[in-house]
Design a protein around this motif. Structure first.
Motif, PDB file in Angstrom:
ATOM      1  N   ASP A  17      -8.365 -22.341  14.566  1.00  0.00           N
ATOM      2  CA  ASP A  17      -8.398 -21.267  13.577  1.00  0.00           C
ATOM      3  C   ASP A  17      -7.171 -20.417  13.842  1.00  0.00           C
ATOM      4  O   ASP A  17      -6.816 -20.157  14.992  1.00  0.00           O
ATOM      5  N   VAL A  18      -6.527 -19.988  12.780  1.00  0.00           N
ATOM      6  CA  VAL A  18      -5.274 -19.240  12.878  1.00  0.00           C
ATOM      7  C   VAL A  18      -5.462 -17.874  12.224  1.00  0.00           C
ATOM      8  O   VAL A  18      -5.995 -17.772  11.117  1.00  0.00           O
ATOM      9  N   HIS A  19      -5.028 -16.839  12.912  1.00  0.00           N
ATOM     10  CA  HIS A  19      -5.092 -15.465  12.413  1.00  0.00           C
ATOM     11  C   HIS A  19      -3.837 -15.210  11.563  1.00  0.00           C
ATOM     12  O   HIS A  19      -2.711 -15.361  12.041  1.00  0.00           O
ATOM     13  N   VAL A  20      -4.040 -14.841  10.306  1.00  0.00           N
ATOM     14  CA  VAL A  20      -2.933 -14.599   9.377  1.00  0.00           C
ATOM     15  C   VAL A  20      -2.774 -13.091   9.172  1.00  0.00           C
ATOM     16  O   VAL A  20      -3.763 -12.360   9.039  1.00  0.00           O
ATOM     17  N   PHE A  21      -1.521 -12.666   9.136  1.00  0.00           N
ATOM     18  CA  PHE A  21      -1.206 -11.257   8.897  1.00  0.00           C
ATOM     19  C   PHE A  21      -0.146 -11.192   7.810  1.00  0.00           C
ATOM     20  O   PHE A  21       0.893 -11.852   7.893  1.00  0.00           O
ATOM     21  N   ALA A  22      -0.408 -10.399   6.775  1.00  0.00           N
ATOM     22  CA  ALA A  22       0.565 -10.164   5.710  1.00  0.00           C
ATOM     23  C   ALA A  22       0.775  -8.664   5.572  1.00  0.00           C
ATOM     24  O   ALA A  22      -0.149  -7.875   5.779  1.00  0.00           O
ATOM     25  N   SER A  23       1.998  -8.282   5.238  1.00  0.00           N
ATOM     26  CA  SER A  23       2.292  -6.868   5.053  1.00  0.00           C
ATOM     27  C   SER A  23       3.249  -6.674   3.887  1.00  0.00           C
ATOM     28  O   SER A  23       4.003  -7.576   3.523  1.00  0.00           O
ATOM     29  N   ARG A  24       3.175  -5.484   3.323  1.00  0.00           N
ATOM     30  CA  ARG A  24       4.106  -5.069   2.275  1.00  0.00           C
ATOM     31  C   ARG A  24       4.551  -3.655   2.635  1.00  0.00           C
ATOM     32  O   ARG A  24       3.712  -2.770   2.856  1.00  0.00           O
ATOM     33  N   PHE A  25       5.856  -3.461   2.722  1.00  0.00           N
ATOM     34  CA  PHE A  25       6.424  -2.151   3.050  1.00  0.00           C
ATOM     35  C   PHE A  25       7.335  -1.702   1.925  1.00  0.00           C
ATOM     36  O   PHE A  25       8.138  -2.493   1.419  1.00  0.00           O
ATOM     37  N   GLU A  26       7.219  -0.444   1.561  1.00  0.00           N
ATOM     38  CA  GLU A  26       8.139   0.153   0.592  1.00  0.00           C
ATOM     39  C   GLU A  26       8.753   1.382   1.248  1.00  0.00           C
ATOM     40  O   GLU A  26       8.026   2.261   1.738  1.00  0.00           O
ATOM     41  N   THR A  27      10.074   1.430   1.271  1.00  0.00           N
ATOM     42  CA  THR A  27      10.746   2.579   1.871  1.00  0.00           C
ATOM     43  C   THR A  27      10.927   3.684   0.842  1.00  0.00           C
ATOM     44  O   THR A  27      10.928   3.442  -0.367  1.00  0.00           O
ATOM     45  N   PHE A  67       9.641  -4.863   1.090  1.00  0.00           N
ATOM     46  CA  PHE A  67       9.712  -5.989   2.018  1.00  0.00           C
ATOM     47  C   PHE A  67       8.300  -6.506   2.262  1.00  0.00           C
ATOM     48  O   PHE A  67       7.345  -5.728   2.313  1.00  0.00           O
ATOM     49  N   TRP A  68       8.177  -7.829   2.410  1.00  0.00           N
ATOM     50  CA  TRP A  68       6.900  -8.457   2.689  1.00  0.00           C
ATOM     51  C   TRP A  68       7.053  -9.341   3.921  1.00  0.00           C
ATOM     52  O   TRP A  68       8.063 -10.018   4.084  1.00  0.00           O
ATOM     53  N   ARG A 100       7.412   4.735   2.483  1.00  0.00           N
ATOM     54  CA  ARG A 100       6.702   5.373   1.377  1.00  0.00           C
ATOM     55  C   ARG A 100       5.285   4.833   1.286  1.00  0.00           C
ATOM     56  O   ARG A 100       4.338   5.553   1.018  1.00  0.00           O
ATOM     57  N   ASP A 101       5.163   3.513   1.516  1.00  0.00           N
ATOM     58  CA  ASP A 101       3.864   2.866   1.383  1.00  0.00           C
ATOM     59  C   ASP A 101       3.838   1.620   2.259  1.00  0.00           C
ATOM     60  O   ASP A 101       4.871   0.971   2.457  1.00  0.00           O
TER      61      ASP A 101
END
Length: 125
Positions: A17-27, A67-68, A100-101
């Protein structure tokens, strides 16, 4: 900056089983986006050698200040160790006031589902 290709630092066990991490950053500003870009090579080198990292990719839209990231890990603990060490830790702290987010998503997949798909990550974010 184009999407960085899926990089595989470590091959997961076949049935894992693999732990997945996704992110979205807005400056907040274009300057913040440039600072994010400036820190990317060091963090990318770190993830390419990180214990427990099974894969990672990054999408960047610097003129949209967004950025993702998408990565696969042996465990939440492996991800946490990466985030709190090396180049990532001071880079992330230094960018805090520029953000920003930020949005995050985690889920689990089987190792045979790697590499991960951007459409699925974006849907979850």
């Amino acid at each position: 900056m184009p999407t960085l290709p899926w990089t595989v630092p470590n091959t997961p066990p076949q049935d894992a089983d693999v732990h997945v991490f996704a992110s979205r950053f807005e400056t907040r500003t274009l300057w913040g986006a440039l600072r994010f870009l400036a820190g990317t090579p060091g963090v990318w080198r770190q993830v390419s050698r990180a214990p427990g990292a099974y894969g990672a990719t990054l999408k960047a839209a610097p003129f949209k200040r967004t950025f993702w990231t998408l990565s696969a890990w042996e465990s939440p603990a492996a991800l946490k160790a990466f985030a709190r060490s090396g180049t990532h830790a001071p880079t992330a702290r230094g960018l805090g006031t520029q953000m920003r987010d930020a949005k995050f998503a985690t889920w689990t997949v089987r190792a045979d589902e790697l590499p991960l798909s951007w459409p699925e990550a974006l849907r979850r974010l």
